[in-house]
Design a protein around this motif. Structure first.
Motif, PDB file in Angstrom:
ATOM      1  N   SER A  36      27.906   5.923 -24.039  1.00 45.16           N
ATOM      2  CA  SER A  36      26.476   6.177 -24.203  1.00 45.16           C
ATOM      3  C   SER A  36      26.145   7.624 -23.867  1.00 45.16           C
ATOM      4  O   SER A  36      25.316   8.245 -24.516  1.00 45.16           O
ATOM      5  N   ALA A  62      12.595   2.957 -28.824  1.00 46.18           N
ATOM      6  CA  ALA A  62      13.868   2.545 -28.244  1.00 46.18           C
ATOM      7  C   ALA A  62      13.747   1.207 -27.519  1.00 46.18           C
ATOM      8  O   ALA A  62      14.724   0.459 -27.412  1.00 46.18           O
ATOM      9  N   LEU A  63      12.555   0.900 -27.040  1.00 50.63           N
ATOM     10  CA  LEU A  63      12.310  -0.388 -26.385  1.00 50.63           C
ATOM     11  C   LEU A  63      12.203  -1.524 -27.395  1.00 50.63           C
ATOM     12  O   LEU A  63      12.245  -2.692 -27.017  1.00 50.63           O
ATOM     13  N   GLY A  64      12.019  -1.171 -28.667  1.00 47.68           N
ATOM     14  CA  GLY A  64      11.921  -2.190 -29.702  1.00 47.68           C
ATOM     15  C   GLY A  64      10.513  -2.565 -30.089  1.00 47.68           C
ATOM     16  O   GLY A  64      10.294  -3.593 -30.732  1.00 47.68           O
ATOM     17  N   GLU A  71      18.879  -2.502 -37.919  1.00 49.19           N
ATOM     18  CA  GLU A  71      17.548  -2.014 -37.532  1.00 49.19           C
ATOM     19  C   GLU A  71      17.204  -0.719 -38.265  1.00 49.19           C
ATOM     20  O   GLU A  71      16.067  -0.530 -38.710  1.00 49.19           O
ATOM     21  N   ALA A 103      14.399   4.716 -32.529  1.00 54.98           N
ATOM     22  CA  ALA A 103      15.199   3.681 -33.192  1.00 54.98           C
ATOM     23  C   ALA A 103      16.666   4.098 -33.258  1.00 54.98           C
ATOM     24  O   ALA A 103      17.566   3.264 -33.111  1.00 54.98           O
ATOM     25  N   ARG A 131      18.243   3.592 -29.899  1.00 58.61           N
ATOM     26  CA  ARG A 131      18.504   2.154 -29.716  1.00 58.61           C
ATOM     27  C   ARG A 131      19.782   1.738 -30.456  1.00 58.61           C
ATOM     28  O   ARG A 131      20.619   1.012 -29.922  1.00 58.61           O
ATOM     29  N   PRO A 177      15.734   3.735 -23.303  1.00 59.02           N
ATOM     30  CA  PRO A 177      14.468   4.386 -23.660  1.00 59.02           C
ATOM     31  C   PRO A 177      14.287   5.754 -23.020  1.00 59.02           C
ATOM     32  O   PRO A 177      13.764   6.679 -23.652  1.00 59.02           O
TER      33      PRO A 177
END
Length: 223
Positions: free
Chosen positions: A5, A66-68, A110, A130, A133, A139
């Motif tokens: 990451s 990023a949290l959706g 996504e 996005a 993610r 986030p």
């Protein structure tokens, strides 16, 4: 953070990532012509102001994506926070370019869905979140990328526009690092509270000069 990451974050934040940002000055070109940006001290002031306005807003949108959170709601929120038609067009153009690069780098359903829902592109911070993610980032990573981009773009542009010493431009970014961290943290905290809580910091002079810049017949940068 897992090593993969951390590496993905470096790839996404790298100015060489083919997302199109190199062609944009973040308002620096217009500020140079107006005489408001002449040296490293002016660059520091310009970047600081941009960080706490456009940077905070973009970081909040990126963290929320990023949290959706629902992309359609975030697209509308980005529109509401971008009064300049020229900047809205620029944001969507950069969003399209970033999405192309992201789908090639971190392919997934996504990002494919985002391309289907917004065939003409959505705002760059929404795509950035996005993408983060899809890359397995948090986030706050997305917020850091967005905040950093709002100052690194003008700093890079100033080197070309003013023949500024690149060491001085990099020093400006390094000295802004604590504030960049604080902006990213504030934006992420707001994103956790929902779309209605996202920052809406404004920078009217950037909006005005963006409209003027878009009408120039000859310019070095697209915005």
């Amino acid at each position: 953070m897992p090593q993969r990451s951390r590496s993905a974050l470096l790839v996404l934040a790298d100015g060489r990532f083919p997302a199109g940002g190199h062609a944009h000055s973040g308002g620096a070109e217009a500020a140079v012509r107006a005489g408001r940006l002449r040296d490293a001290a002016d660059l520091a002031a310009f970047c600081r102001g941009r960080l706490h306005t456009a940077g905070l807003t973009a970081a909040g949108l990126a963290a929320a994506a990023a949290l959706g959170h629902d992309p359609a709601g975030l697209d509308a929120a980005a529109d509401a926070r971008t009064p300049s038609p020229a900047l809205r067009a620029t944001s969507r153009r950069l969003g399209r370019q970033l999405l192309r690069a992201a789908r090639a780098t971190w392919p997934g359903p996504e990002l494919d869905a985002l391309a289907r829902v917004f065939p003409r592109g959505t705002h760059q911070p929404v795509v950035l979140g996005a993408t983060a993610r899809a890359a397995g980032l948090a986030p706050e990573d997305a917020a850091h990328c967005a905040a950093y981009e709002t100052v690194s773009g003008p700093a890079t542009a100033a080197v070309r526009l003013l023949s500024l010493d690149p060491f001085q431009a990099t020093a400006v970014l390094a000295r802004l690092a604590p504030e960049t961290d604080a902006v990213a943290a504030r934006a992420t905290a707001a994103a956790h509270q929902g779309v209605d809580a996202l920052p809406a910091a404004s920078s009217p002079l950037l909006d005005i000069t963006a409209e003027q810049h878009a009408a120039w017949p000859v310019r070095l940068f697209a915005s």
